[in-house]
Every structure is written in C-alpha cells, then in structure tokens.
Design an enzyme around this catalytic site. Sequence first.
Site, PDB file in Angstrom:
ATOM      1  N   TYR A 181      24.588 -33.613 -39.284  1.00  0.00           N
ATOM      2  CA  TYR A 181      24.857 -32.183 -39.433  1.00  0.00           C
ATOM      3  C   TYR A 181      25.688 -31.875 -40.682  1.00  0.00           C
ATOM      4  O   TYR A 181      25.431 -30.915 -41.377  1.00  0.00           O
ATOM      5  CB  TYR A 181      25.564 -31.649 -38.172  1.00  0.00           C
ATOM      6  N   PHE A 198      18.995 -38.961 -27.793  1.00  0.00           N
ATOM      7  CA  PHE A 198      19.812 -39.680 -28.764  1.00  0.00           C
ATOM      8  C   PHE A 198      20.883 -40.509 -28.072  1.00  0.00           C
ATOM      9  O   PHE A 198      21.321 -40.182 -26.974  1.00  0.00           O
ATOM     10  CB  PHE A 198      20.524 -38.685 -29.700  1.00  0.00           C
ATOM     11  N   GLY A 247      19.089 -41.451 -44.268  1.00  0.00           N
ATOM     12  CA  GLY A 247      19.840 -41.918 -43.096  1.00  0.00           C
ATOM     13  C   GLY A 247      18.959 -42.701 -42.133  1.00  0.00           C
ATOM     14  O   GLY A 247      18.667 -42.243 -41.027  1.00  0.00           O
ATOM     15  N   ASN A 281      16.449 -37.821 -39.845  1.00  0.00           N
ATOM     16  CA  ASN A 281      17.168 -37.269 -38.700  1.00  0.00           C
ATOM     17  C   ASN A 281      18.549 -36.992 -39.299  1.00  0.00           C
ATOM     18  O   ASN A 281      19.376 -37.889 -39.409  1.00  0.00           O
ATOM     19  CB  ASN A 281      17.184 -38.325 -37.588  1.00  0.00           C
ATOM     20  N   GLU A 297      20.616 -45.399 -46.640  1.00  0.00           N
ATOM     21  CA  GLU A 297      21.599 -45.482 -45.554  1.00  0.00           C
ATOM     22  C   GLU A 297      22.968 -45.735 -46.177  1.00  0.00           C
ATOM     23  O   GLU A 297      23.119 -46.625 -47.013  1.00  0.00           O
ATOM     24  CB  GLU A 297      21.196 -46.591 -44.563  1.00  0.00           C
TER      25      GLU A 297
HETATM   26  N1  SAH Z   1      17.227 -42.281 -38.556  1.00  0.00           N
HETATM   27  C1  SAH Z   1      18.049 -42.849 -37.498  1.00  0.00           C
HETATM   28  C2  SAH Z   1      19.553 -42.533 -37.667  1.00  0.00           C
HETATM   29  C3  SAH Z   1      19.915 -41.092 -37.587  1.00  0.00           C
HETATM   30  S1  SAH Z   1      21.653 -40.828 -37.502  1.00  0.00           S
HETATM   31  C4  SAH Z   1      17.550 -42.347 -36.165  1.00  0.00           C
HETATM   32  O1  SAH Z   1      16.821 -41.366 -36.140  1.00  0.00           O
HETATM   33  O2  SAH Z   1      17.931 -42.918 -35.157  1.00  0.00           O
HETATM   34  C5  SAH Z   1      22.006 -40.366 -39.173  1.00  0.00           C
HETATM   35  C6  SAH Z   1      22.102 -41.536 -40.133  1.00  0.00           C
HETATM   36  O3  SAH Z   1      22.453 -41.039 -41.428  1.00  0.00           O
HETATM   37  C7  SAH Z   1      23.198 -42.529 -39.768  1.00  0.00           C
HETATM   38  O4  SAH Z   1      22.673 -43.814 -39.767  1.00  0.00           O
HETATM   39  C8  SAH Z   1      24.260 -42.362 -40.859  1.00  0.00           C
HETATM   40  O5  SAH Z   1      24.983 -43.532 -41.138  1.00  0.00           O
HETATM   41  C9  SAH Z   1      23.412 -41.906 -42.025  1.00  0.00           C
HETATM   42  N2  SAH Z   1      24.141 -41.135 -43.044  1.00  0.00           N
HETATM   43  C10 SAH Z   1      25.178 -40.287 -42.866  1.00  0.00           C
HETATM   44  N3  SAH Z   1      25.570 -39.747 -44.018  1.00  0.00           N
HETATM   45  C11 SAH Z   1      24.743 -40.246 -44.980  1.00  0.00           C
HETATM   46  C12 SAH Z   1      24.633 -40.053 -46.398  1.00  0.00           C
HETATM   47  N4  SAH Z   1      25.461 -39.240 -47.048  1.00  0.00           N
HETATM   48  N5  SAH Z   1      23.685 -40.741 -47.067  1.00  0.00           N
HETATM   49  C13 SAH Z   1      22.835 -41.586 -46.406  1.00  0.00           C
HETATM   50  N6  SAH Z   1      22.881 -41.805 -45.073  1.00  0.00           N
HETATM   51  C14 SAH Z   1      23.815 -41.128 -44.364  1.00  0.00           C
END
Ligand code: SAH
Length: 280
Positions: A124, A187, A58, A121, A81
């Site tokens: 949830y 955040f 992500g 990150n 992502e």
């Molecule tokens: N790393 C970044 C974003 C965190 S938010 C930071 O710290 O700011 C979580 C991220 O996970 C989002 O961009 C969301 O689109 C991505 N995400 C959600 N479900 C996912 C999945 N199943 N596989 C890959 N990425 C995912």
Amino acid sequence: MKMTSKFQAEEDYFQEESNLTDWRPKKRLGQNFLIDIAMAMNVASAIDLKGLKILEIGAGSGQITQYLCEYAKKGKVTALEIDKQLVEELKKKFGKNKNLLIKDTDALKFDFNGYDAIFGNLPYYISTPILFKILESDCKSAVLMVQEEFGKRLVATKGDSDFSRLTVSIQSVFQTEIIDYVPAESFDPAPKVASVVVKLLRKPENQQVKINSKLLRMAFCHKNKTLLNSLLSSRKELKKNREEIRNIAQKHLSEWKDVKIRQLSLEDWSNISKKYPLTS
Ligand code: SAH
C-alpha cells in the site's frame, strides 16, 4: 586463517538458520503474501503473456512469479524485490528458471520503460508512486493487486467519492477495470482490508487525452470547490491575481467554472487543459 574461515562458515550457517527461524513478515514493506493459488493463476492469466517482456513488482516468495514465467513461455520476466532475504529465497526456488531475472531492487528507483506488461501485488505504501511510474512508462498493460479503496480510485467516474487526481491521470492513458475481488483471508498475514485486481490497458493513441497535470494537481487540492474557486485558491502557485484568474475563467473556461472539481469528467479535464491559456 583456518580459524577465521571456520568461524566464517559457522557464522554463515547460523545466519542461514536464523533467516529461517526469525523470519517475520515486514509490515512496513507491505508483506502480505498471496496464499490463494487459484487467485495467483487468475492474476497471471489476466492477459495473454506469451512472448512478452514482463515486470513484476515485489515478487515476495514468488507466488505470482511462477505463473508469470510459465505463461510467458519464451517471454522474459524481471522480478523486483527489495527484501534481501526474500531475494535469496527466490533465487533458491527459481535459480534454474531461464526466463526469469530476479533483481534485488527498490521498485521506486527502477526504470519501468521497455516492458510490455507490469504485474504486482502492491504494498500500500508505494501504490500511488508506482501508478504514476506506470503512467510515465511505455508499458501496454498492467495487472495490479491493490487495496480495494485504492482500486476503486482507479476505476471511478466523475462524482464518485473515489474520483481523484490519480483517477483522471490514469484514465487519460489507460482503460481500467476491476477483474477480481480478493478477500483478506487470501493473504498471509491477512491484512485489515480486502483487495481487488485491477487491469489497465493502454488506450489507442487517438483515445488518449492530454491533461495539464499542474492544473489538475492544484484543482484536486480543493475538490469540493468549483473550478473557479479552486483556481482562486491556487492563485499563488498559478502566479496570477484574482482579477486575472476571473478573466481566464470567464474567457476560456466559462463552461466549467461553476462546476465542482469532483463533478468534472475526464473529457472535461481534456477540454479544460486545451483551453487553459498556458502563457497568459
Ligand atoms: N508478490 C508476492 C508478495 C506480495 S507482498 C505475493 O503476491 O505473495 C509485497 C512485496 O513487495 C513484498 O515481498 C515486499 O518485500 C515487496 N516490496 C515492498 N516494497 C518494495 C519496493 N519498494 N520495491 C520492491 N519490492 C518491494
């Protein structure tokens, strides 16, 4: 032909425009972006990344990714992502970066094997399955930003209200530690709850313990019961009758049979797993 391509070009243009103006973080994907740069640097520097193969789950718009790439030096970063719009953004931002591979992929469907360190990150909604995927992988370490209550489950000790099946499973293989507390305001958009950064380090082989995962799963369905009563409640899944379970408990598990599930330590689970007769 000309008309079509002109319209196509216009459509692309408006599509791009609308990507920017209509952009809204997607709650269902757990999009809470880290805006505290110092924290992003802390996360990426939690372990020595030089030369490592790193997986990021992500990547969002790359807040942590940029430091992973920087600190990995000649190492390689693979960033997953799921959101296509963000993938485009990442490619624009980091396209020239030689040690970064951006993948438009669902982390739940991705093979985690072959990486030294896993970062994220974590949204949830996928925290638990991601932790189990990490457990099944061959990674040596992980640094994860998770909701505080979830993080507490990873570092809990027996008797804590957070002590769970996940705790025992993860700690059977990894040493766990909360290395940072992250307030919700770090955040954007701010989530309702605070987060923590948890560091997992694979234990040396001789300190890892084997747990009977089926037994563990059933036991934690009744975590306030004693081991004997939880096994009795799981007799259908265990394919045994009351009498057989009582006999097993008496013969092999007498030391633990009257202890409540949440009071059993990792070491207890290791011993129970060794002594529970798989074939009887
Ligand atoms: N790393 C970044 C974003 C965190 S938010 C930071 O710290 O700011 C979580 C991220 O996970 C989002 O961009 C969301 O689109 C991505 N995400 C959600 N479900 C996912 C999945 N199943 N596989 C890959 N990425 C995912």
